[in-house]
Design a protein around this motif. Structure first.
Motif, PDB file in Angstrom:
ATOM      1  N   HIS A 154       0.816  -1.218   0.000  1.00 56.16           N
ATOM      2  CA  HIS A 154       0.000   0.000   0.000  1.00 56.16           C
ATOM      3  C   HIS A 154       0.858   1.280   0.000  1.00 56.16           C
ATOM      4  O   HIS A 154       0.538   2.261  -0.674  1.00 56.16           O
ATOM      5  N   HIS A 158       1.121   4.345  -2.798  1.00 56.95           N
ATOM      6  CA  HIS A 158       0.991   5.796  -2.572  1.00 56.95           C
ATOM      7  C   HIS A 158       2.162   6.560  -3.205  1.00 56.95           C
ATOM      8  O   HIS A 158       2.023   7.718  -3.585  1.00 56.95           O
ATOM      9  N   SER A 181      -0.368   9.293   5.868  1.00 52.60           N
ATOM     10  CA  SER A 181      -1.766   8.872   5.739  1.00 52.60           C
ATOM     11  C   SER A 181      -2.377   8.709   7.118  1.00 52.60           C
ATOM     12  O   SER A 181      -1.797   9.137   8.116  1.00 52.60           O
ATOM     13  N   ASP A 355      -6.861   6.876  -0.458  1.00 58.22           N
ATOM     14  CA  ASP A 355      -6.852   5.502  -0.969  1.00 58.22           C
ATOM     15  C   ASP A 355      -7.686   5.328  -2.240  1.00 58.22           C
ATOM     16  O   ASP A 355      -8.804   5.832  -2.346  1.00 58.22           O
TER      17      ASP A 355
END
Ligand code: KG4
Ligand code: ZN
Length: 388
Positions: A154, A158, A181, A355
């Motif tokens: 993840h 990003h 985040s 996201d």
């Protein structure tokens, strides 16, 4: 090639289809980008409850998948029922996702595989029950449609979403990446795509989490980041101030770690020691929001610039939900211009900061090029996965 990407690591159910064109610097085409937000549900509790988020992912995934495929205009109605013999394995893969299984079976009966070449799915880091829903859907589709699957980190997603807008000939590496985040705050040295070193990270709350928790203290809605930044805009330079001053945690420490829980505690103390009539006034809320935002930005910008100087960065890369904060984007840009005028600055469009599955597709493509596909049986969710 076309990639179907799935992202369910936190509270957004996301599916996208992207097309990647090979080349020295690949070009990407976003064919669909569907996000189903759970904000309205989690708002009532002021944060994300993993079991509730898992339930919502189960409910939302197939409708989101259907939309993402339909938007590419390539959906194909199924003609025969011969695939039903594969149902036993699908049932096994999704044995803990009953709701999803039911919906997926109906979907697979109705629609055939389209021209998708690979599936990319976030397998970590994130909330364990949430990650599994996406991973298991990806496994089921990979098996049923017989297409390869690539697990995606993840955090790397990003970062690599910035490759969507990349100018061809810029010198990129080494790069310093600031990923901010709701779950993470990390400063990462990137030597090339796929080669990373975490220089520092938060020791407690993430920057986004700090926005969310301080907003809750002030009686503002979830998620706090966008609300605090909207409030902070209303702060007027010339207006007489109450004089709220918050700490800039670890700003002067010679490491690249962060700590935001002390900032949250300072907000709580200020709030509690201020009279009710003042702390509920618009003036106090606006000034407090502006100070929270500035305290977070000061630390993030100072440490990013210092790391970029130390590692001679050719590029500074911003990513994560907090990267949609306009003041952070602006102030980091200004600091780079003043202190590192030769360094490139990459930031995603605001829509692609929080996201989404497009970023997973882009990261998945680069992993695919490196031969990182896996057999569906071998893929599992890894809530504590670290970038390296
Ligand atoms: O990357 P993301 O969508 O999800 C995680 O991976 O955690 O980030 C969500 C976080 C939330 O904490 C939210 O408050 C924050 O990003 N956020 C913002 C802004 N928009 C979203 N923080 C500050 N300013 C914003 N404009
Ligand atoms: Zn994220």
């Amino acid at each position: 090639m076309k990639i179907l990407a799935i992202e369910t690591s936190c509270d957004d159910t996301c599916v996208a289809v992207i097309e990647a064109k090979k080349g020295k610097s690949p070009r990407f085409n976003i064919l669909s980008n569907i996000i189903s937000s759970q904000i309205e549900i989690h708002k009532q509790y002021g944060g994300v409850y993993p079991s509730m988020a898992k339930r919502e992912h189960q409910r939302n995934l197939v409708p989101v998948l259907k939309k993402a495929i339909k938007a590419t205009n390539k959906e194909k109605k199924a003609t025969t029922n011969e695939e039903t013999k594969k149902n036993k394995t699908i049932e096994k893969i999704l044995e803990r996702e009953e709701v999803l299984l039911k919906e997926l079976k109906i979907f697979l009966k109705k629609y055939q595989k389209t021209d998708i070449d690979a599936i990319a799915v976030t397998n970590g880091p994130g909330l364990d029950p949430c990650l599994w829903v996406g991973v298991n859907l990806a496994k089921a589709l990979s098996y049923f449609w017989d297409i390869p699957i690539v697990p995606v980190n993840h955090i790397e997603a990003h970062i690599l979403v910035n490759w969507l807008l990349l100018e061809k000939n810029i010198k990129k590496f080494p790069a310093i990446c600031l990923v901010v985040s709701g779950g993470h705050t990390q400063l990462i040295l990137m030597e090339e795509i796929g080669k990373y070193k975490i220089l520092g990270e938060t020791r407690d709350d993430a920057a986004g989490e700090c926005f969310d928790k301080t907003a809750k203290i002030l009686g503002l809605d979830y998620p706090g980041g966008p609300i605090i930044s909207a409030m902070a805009i209303k702060s007027r330079e010339k207006q007489r101030k109450i004089g709220i001053k918050l700490p800039r945690p670890m700003l002067n420490q010679k490491n690249y770690d962060f700590s935001f829980s002390g900032l949250k505690t300072a907000v709580l103390y200020s709030f509690k020691s201020t009279s009710k009539s003042t702390r509920t006034s618009k003036k106090y809320i606006i000034e407090m929001c502006s100070e929270i935002q500035q305290a977070i930005i000061d630390v993030l910008v100072a440490k990013t610039i210092r790391a970029s100087k130390e590692y001679n960065a050719k590029t500074i890369i911003l990513g994560g939900g907090v990267a949609s904060n306009k003041e952070l984007r602006k102030q980091l840009g200004k600091a780079i211009k003043q202190q590192l005028p030769k360094t490139n600055y990459l930031k995603p469009t605001i829509k692609l900061c929080s996201d989404n599955a497009v970023m997973v597709g882009v990261a998945g493509y680069f992993r695919f090029l490196k031969g990182k596909t896996k057999i569906w049986k071998r893929i599992e969710a890894k809530p504590n996965l670290r970038i390296k």
